[in-house]
Structures are given as structure tokens and as C-alpha cells.
Scaffold this active site. Structure first.
Site, short mmCIF file in Angstrom:
data_model
loop_
_atom_site.label_atom_id
_atom_site.label_comp_id
_atom_site.label_asym_id
_atom_site.label_seq_id
_atom_site.Cartn_x
_atom_site.Cartn_y
_atom_site.Cartn_z
N LYS A 1 0.84 -1.20 0.00
CA LYS A 1 0.00 0.00 0.00
C LYS A 1 0.87 1.26 0.00
O LYS A 1 0.62 2.20 -0.73
CB LYS A 1 -0.94 0.01 1.21
N ARG B 1 -10.53 -0.93 7.84
CA ARG B 1 -10.03 -2.28 8.09
C ARG B 1 -11.11 -3.17 8.67
O ARG B 1 -10.85 -4.34 8.94
CB ARG B 1 -8.88 -2.21 9.09
N ARG C 1 10.09 -1.17 11.81
CA ARG C 1 8.94 -0.85 12.64
C ARG C 1 8.84 -1.82 13.81
O ARG C 1 9.14 -2.99 13.67
CB ARG C 1 7.66 -1.00 11.79
P1 AMP Z 1 -0.27 -0.28 9.31
O1 AMP Z 1 0.89 0.64 9.29
O2 AMP Z 1 -1.39 0.14 8.37
O3 AMP Z 1 0.11 -1.73 9.12
O4 AMP Z 1 -0.92 -0.18 10.79
C1 AMP Z 1 -0.18 -0.49 11.94
C2 AMP Z 1 -1.13 -0.81 13.09
O5 AMP Z 1 -1.94 0.34 13.39
C3 AMP Z 1 -2.13 -1.93 12.83
O6 AMP Z 1 -1.58 -3.22 13.07
C4 AMP Z 1 -3.23 -1.59 13.83
O7 AMP Z 1 -2.86 -1.94 15.15
C5 AMP Z 1 -3.27 -0.07 13.76
N1 AMP Z 1 -4.20 0.41 12.72
C6 AMP Z 1 -3.89 1.06 11.58
N2 AMP Z 1 -4.99 1.33 10.86
C7 AMP Z 1 -6.04 0.84 11.57
C8 AMP Z 1 -7.44 0.79 11.37
N3 AMP Z 1 -8.02 1.30 10.25
N4 AMP Z 1 -8.20 0.18 12.31
C9 AMP Z 1 -7.67 -0.33 13.43
N5 AMP Z 1 -6.35 -0.32 13.69
C10 AMP Z 1 -5.53 0.25 12.78
#
Ligand code: AMP
Length: 216
Positions: free
Chosen positions: A14, A91, A160
Site C-alpha cells: 500500500k 479495516r 517498525r
Molecule cells: P499499518 O501501518 O497500516 O500496518 O498499521 C499499523 C497498526 O496500526 C495496525 O496493526 C493496527 O494496530 C493499527 N491500525 C492502523 N490502521 C487501523 C485501522 N483502520 N483500524 C484499526 N487499527 C488500525
């Protein structure tokens, strides 16, 4: 002006596709919910404190927290003037339904990548601390070691906190538990476009422009 939702598993690319879209629409606003959480966690804000216990385990932050945060961001003038790329939101089905009440997107891009590639992508992933450009220690290193191709800054390979094997497996599971109803929801609205995301860096700018044009 484009309004795009990027939807796909962790590691589906993404962030990389977002940077390609910014290449053809430089003013578009990239809203990554994961980035917003990481920034708040690093600054120890109350939102960051709320989110950290979930992000650390690879679990989702509760819907009401995320939805309010995205709604606030989407109401800002830069988004209204220049459109958006939503990366990491929605999500869950309730997030998708609520989003429809405060914003309309042109298309939802579903990023498809074979599952074996996902793990390799995430476990090798790191980014430039200055400009955010994403690299991978196996699949995509900068041309000159430890120097960012994009901004020339020295890069320390810092990953990360949630890009470790145990959390990643849980994040992929969480995606699999939640994705089917969201895909069905956007398919029903005629907004879904499937994208082979194995190598979006090889797509031409014209192909990117076609991808971000309205689905119907
Ligand atoms: P990402 O960088 O998109 O992989 O997001 C990292 C973490 O942030 C995820 O594993 C969730 O814990 C939290 N997170 C990000 N976006 C969402 C969302 N739309 N709903 C719930 N948790 C989120």
C-alpha cells in the site's frame, strides 16, 4: 483530483503504491492510519498511549478511536482541495460503512500479492527516517548502501516495532478475518478494482493514472 482507498494485507504494498500515486498527483493527501498512530506513539500523546497496546500486539485499534481520527483528518481543507489516498483504513466493515457517511471515494484498489511474498516483504522492510521512502533488505535495497535514493540522506536500518515475525503473523490473520465483508461491500457498490501488486514499481505513470480513475 483523485479519491482513492488502498486495501490489502500487511505487506501488500500500500505504501509503495501510494508513493507511485503521489508521483502522478503530487498534491494528493496521503492519509496512513498506521503512520498517524506511529507518530502519536513516538510523541506519547493520549491517542498514542491508547493505540500502543493494540499496535504492539498486531491487533486493531478500536473502531470508535480510528473512525473519529480519520473523520477529523478528512474534514481538513487540504483533503477537500486535493483529494486523498486512504492507506490502512477502512479495516473493518463498520469502518467502511461509517466512511461512506463522511467521504466518497472514486475507487477502492484491492492489492493482491501471493501470501509467501507478504512475510518476506514485511520482515525485510525499513524506511528512510527523513523522507519515508520504503526499502527492503532482501528485495529492494538503495543503490548506494545506507544512502536514500530519493533524498540522499544516510539511512540506519531501523524496522517498525510491529514488523517482527509473531506480530506480523497476527496482523495477517486479523486482515484475513476482516477483509471478506469489506471486499463484498465495495464490490456491491461497484467501487472495487483488483491490482496485481507484485511489482507496482514497474507500472508506467499512465497505468497508475488509469488505476486511480473512477471505477465506474
Ligand atoms: P499499518 O501501518 O497500516 O500496518 O498499521 C499499523 C497498526 O496500526 C495496525 O496493526 C493496527 O494496530 C493499527 N491500525 C492502523 N490502521 C487501523 C485501522 N483502520 N483500524 C484499526 N487499527 C488500525
Amino acid at each position: 483530483m483523485a479519491k482513492i482507498i488502498l486495501f490489502g494485507a500487511p505487506g501488500s504494498g500500500k505504501g509503495t503504491l501510494a508513493s507511485r500515486i503521489i508521483g502522478v498527483e503530487p498534491n494528493i493527501v496521503h492519509i496512513s492510519t498506521g503512520d498517524i498512530f506511529r507518530e502519536n506513539i513516538s510523541k506519547n500523546t493520549s491517542l498514542g498511549v491508547k493505540a500502543k497496546s493494540f499496535t504492539d500486539k498486531g491487533e486493531l485499534v478500536p473502531d470508535e478511536v480510528v473512525i473519529d481520527m480519520v473523520k477529523d483528518r478528512m474534514e481538513k481543507d487540504d483533503v477537500k482541495a486535493n483529494g486523498f489516498i486512504l492507506d490502512g483504513f477502512p479495516r473493518t466493515l463498520p469502518q467502511a460503512q461509517k466512511l461512506g457517511e463522511f467521504a466518497t471515494a472514486d475507487a477502492v484498489l484491492l492489492l493482491d500479492v501471493p501470501k509467501d511474498i507478504l512475510l518476506k516483504r514485511i520482515l525485510g522492510r525499513y524506511s528512510c527516517q527523513k523522507c519515508g521512502q520504503i526499502y527492503n533488505k532482501w528485495l529492494n535495497k538503495p543503490e548506494k548502501e545506507n544512502t536514500c535514493d530519493k533524498c540522499g540522506e544516510h539511512i540506519d536500518v531501523i524496522q517498525r516495532a510491529d514488523d517482527n515475525e509473531e506480530t506480523v503473523k497476527r496482523r495477517i490473520e486479523v486482515y484475513e478475518e476482516n477483509s471478506a465483508p469489506i471486499v463484498k461491500f465495495y464490490e456491491g457498490l461497484g467501487m472495487l478494482k483488483r491490482v496485481d501488486s507484485t511489482n507496482t514499481l514497474e507500472l508506467s505513470d499512465d497505468e497508475i493514472k488509469t488505476l486511480i480513475s473512477p471505477a465506474k
